[in-house]
Motif scaffolding. Structure first.
Motif, PDB file in Angstrom:
ATOM      1  N   LYS A 102       0.807  -1.227   0.000  1.00 22.63           N
ATOM      2  CA  LYS A 102       0.000   0.000   0.000  1.00 22.63           C
ATOM      3  C   LYS A 102       0.830   1.262   0.000  1.00 22.63           C
ATOM      4  O   LYS A 102       0.473   2.285  -0.582  1.00 22.63           O
ATOM      5  N   LEU A 155     -10.104   0.792   8.061  1.00 25.68           N
ATOM      6  CA  LEU A 155      -9.087   0.306   7.123  1.00 25.68           C
ATOM      7  C   LEU A 155      -7.872  -0.270   7.819  1.00 25.68           C
ATOM      8  O   LEU A 155      -6.931  -0.686   7.157  1.00 25.68           O
ATOM      9  N   ASN A 156      -7.886  -0.269   9.149  1.00 27.81           N
ATOM     10  CA  ASN A 156      -6.723  -0.786   9.875  1.00 27.81           C
ATOM     11  C   ASN A 156      -7.169  -1.729  10.986  1.00 27.81           C
ATOM     12  O   ASN A 156      -7.905  -1.324  11.902  1.00 27.81           O
ATOM     13  N   GLY A 157      -6.716  -2.973  10.900  1.00 22.79           N
ATOM     14  CA  GLY A 157      -7.149  -3.992  11.846  1.00 22.79           C
ATOM     15  C   GLY A 157      -6.578  -3.786  13.242  1.00 22.79           C
ATOM     16  O   GLY A 157      -7.269  -4.022  14.242  1.00 22.79           O
ATOM     17  N   THR A 158      -5.325  -3.354  13.318  1.00 21.85           N
ATOM     18  CA  THR A 158      -4.683  -3.204  14.625  1.00 21.85           C
ATOM     19  C   THR A 158      -5.407  -2.170  15.490  1.00 21.85           C
ATOM     20  O   THR A 158      -5.719  -2.427  16.661  1.00 21.85           O
ATOM     21  N   ASP A 193       0.391   2.079  12.348  1.00 20.07           N
ATOM     22  CA  ASP A 193      -1.004   1.734  12.612  1.00 20.07           C
ATOM     23  C   ASP A 193      -1.686   2.777  13.502  1.00 20.07           C
ATOM     24  O   ASP A 193      -2.671   3.392  13.101  1.00 20.07           O
ATOM     25  N   ASP A 198      -1.040   3.942   8.033  1.00 21.61           N
ATOM     26  CA  ASP A 198      -1.426   2.781   7.224  1.00 21.61           C
ATOM     27  C   ASP A 198      -2.825   2.995   6.619  1.00 21.61           C
ATOM     28  O   ASP A 198      -3.035   2.789   5.418  1.00 21.61           O
ATOM     29  N   LYS A 202      -4.153   3.513   2.524  1.00 22.15           N
ATOM     30  CA  LYS A 202      -5.255   2.750   1.926  1.00 22.15           C
ATOM     31  C   LYS A 202      -6.331   3.707   1.400  1.00 22.15           C
ATOM     32  O   LYS A 202      -6.907   3.481   0.331  1.00 22.15           O
ATOM     33  N   GLY A 297      -8.963  -7.926   7.166  1.00 23.26           N
ATOM     34  CA  GLY A 297      -8.177  -6.895   6.486  1.00 23.26           C
ATOM     35  C   GLY A 297      -6.690  -7.133   6.531  1.00 23.26           C
ATOM     36  O   GLY A 297      -5.914  -6.308   6.049  1.00 23.26           O
ATOM     37  N   ALA A 298      -6.241  -8.218   7.124  1.00 19.23           N
ATOM     38  CA  ALA A 298      -4.808  -8.488   7.209  1.00 19.23           C
ATOM     39  C   ALA A 298      -4.635  -9.978   7.456  1.00 19.23           C
ATOM     40  O   ALA A 298      -5.611 -10.720   7.584  1.00 19.23           O
TER      41      ALA A 298
HETATM   42  N1  HSE Z   1      -1.029  -3.389  10.070  1.00 16.20           N
HETATM   43  C1  HSE Z   1      -2.110  -3.466   9.146  1.00 16.20           C
HETATM   44  C2  HSE Z   1      -3.423  -3.558   9.927  1.00 16.20           C
HETATM   45  C3  HSE Z   1      -1.919  -4.675   8.272  1.00 16.20           C
HETATM   46  O1  HSE Z   1      -3.382  -3.678  11.159  1.00 16.20           O
HETATM   47  O2  HSE Z   1      -4.484  -3.463   9.344  1.00 16.20           O
HETATM   48  C4  HSE Z   1      -2.558  -4.564   6.949  1.00 16.20           C
HETATM   49  O3  HSE Z   1      -2.192  -3.388   6.272  1.00 16.20           O
END
Ligand code: HSE
Length: 414
Positions: A102, A155-158, A193, A198, A202, A297-298
């Motif tokens: 990305k 858009l970010n899983g963390t 994150d 991140d 995206k 998403g990851a």
């Molecule tokens: N670190 C990113 C997340 C992984 O937590 O979404 C995918 O880009």
């Protein structure tokens, strides 16, 4: 016809997942691409003597670049230095490249797409946004008849994991981050994150594709979730909202407004119940209305799922350009509207001695506000939600309030 030869650059989590998935499902992958296929090279500087694929490893990029048999390469190295150089050289030779990178697409997407098209190759990046969730292809193919007005996404899983732990388990940000690090979701340096970078990358990709001009990361206002406290989480819940890190791009009469920041999301909005490491993207088009794309998403195989899907598409389009996957470059942001010039509602938390005496003044400034109840609220603290006002005007009003109170927090609503 001879088998299509593929190379994979980078044998980390996504790279190894891609190779594993390819061989696990090779029969259906070949059926769906209409061609026999094989992975000829895996590029990585490390040694993998015990790998079942050990004969495929090379440390030399030139082995891939100079092999006329290679027609598709998966760039899964990440970063912007070697990945940029290698991708440009491959595309310039007419080799299609698929990627989950990305950072590279957000920084150089317009340029790389142009090089691909000039050389009869394709540059595909379904895995760069939302991991395994199909979103890139739906935007430029299934939804190609729509004019888009808005994209809003987790858009970010963390960060979504951290916020979920704060909401449901009452962990502080620091405790939830430590847990995310233990589980391998967050890096040791979690800033990409938690500070929103991140998600910003995206959003650049989604916005560029939906609105046709390259949106660079610096065009997007970005703030992360470090400042969110359990006080904010509780006030939000009491008012009927969940706090989520939202990437949002909207087409307004004054241009595109793009932000990545924490927002209060109403419980009736499906994005409010997207929890843990899941991602979701809500797309609004003039023909379709709202559509929600939800999933992992990851992670190794979810991301590999999108990478291999792109490899199949590259094979199917061998020598033929995928016209709809493109956007123009942009050398200025005249088509963007500054987020401070856009209307928004905000949640505000203030602190002052005898804060209730300020209620009348606050109501007068905003015409009306919703004060938020909280059990055991300190008499020095007050939280409220404003009506929709241009954000720079909200800041002026908060400046007036700050003469009499400490403004602790301002969080936008979705
Ligand atoms: N670190 C990113 C997340 C992984 O937590 O979404 C995918 O880009």
């Amino acid at each position: 016809m001879s088998a299509v030869k593929i190379a994979v650059m980078g044998f980390g989590v996504v790279g190894s997942g891609t190779v594993e998935l390819f061989y696990k499902n090779k029969d259906i992958i070949e059926k769906r691409s209409g061609r026999e296929m094989d992975i000829k090279y895996i590029l990585d500087l490390r040694d993998f003597p015990d790998s079942p694929y050990k004969d495929k490893f090379t440390k030399k990029f030139d082995d891939i670049l100079n092999d006329p048999e290679i027609s598709v390469v998966a760039e899964l190295m990440g970063g912007k230095t070697f990945a940029y150089d290698y991708t440009k050289r491959l595309l310039s030779k007419g080799v299609s490249v698929v990627t989950s990178n990305k950072e590279l697409v957000a920084a150089y997407g317009a340029e790389l797409l142009k090089i691909a098209k000039a050389n009869g190759a394709n540059y595909l990046f379904e895995a760069s946004v939302g991991g395994g969730i199909p979103i890139i292809r739906p935007l430029h193919q299934c939804l190609a008849a729509n004019r888009f007005s808005r994209i809003a996404g987790i858009l970010n899983g963390t960060t979504n994991y951290i916020l979920t732990k704060m909401i449901y388990d009452q962990l502080s940000f620091e405790e939830a981050l430590a847990q995310a690090q233990e589980l391998g979701y967050a890096e040791k340096d979690p800033s990409a994150d938690v500070d929103g970078h991140d998600a910003t990358r995206k959003l650049c990709i989604l916005g560029s594709l939906a609105f046709g001009k390259h949106i660079y990361p610096e065009y997007i206002h970005c703030s992360g979730i470090r400042e969110i406290t359990l006080d904010d989480v509780e006030y939000a819940e009491n008012a009927g909202y969940a706090i989520k890190l939202i990437g949002l791009i909207e087409n307004t009469p004054n241009g595109l407004v793009a932000t990545v920041c924490p927002r209060l999301v109403g419980v009736n909005n499906p994005l409010s119940s997207v929890n843990d490491v899941f991602n979701a993207i809500m797309v609004t088009g003039d023909a379709l209305g709202d559509a929600l794309f939800y999933g992992r998403g990851a992670g190794k195989f979810p991301t590999a799922s999108a990478v291999v899907g792109d490899i199949i598409d590259a094979v199917k389009h061998d020598g033929r350009e995928i016209v709809s996957l493109s956007w123009e470059d942009s050398d200025n942001k005249d088509f963007m509207c500054h987020y401070k010039s856009a209307e928004t509602r905000v949640y505000v938390r203030i602190r002052a001695e005898n804060v209730d005496s300020l209620k009348e003044m606050i109501t007068g400034l905003f015409t009306y506000v919703d004060f938020i109840p909280r059990k055991h609220r300190s008499e020095n603290e007050l939280a409220f939600i404003t009506p929709a006002v241009v954000e720079s005007e909200i800041d002026q009003k908060l400046k007036a309030i700050s003469q009499k109170a400490q403004v602790m927090k301002k969080i936008r609503l979705l």
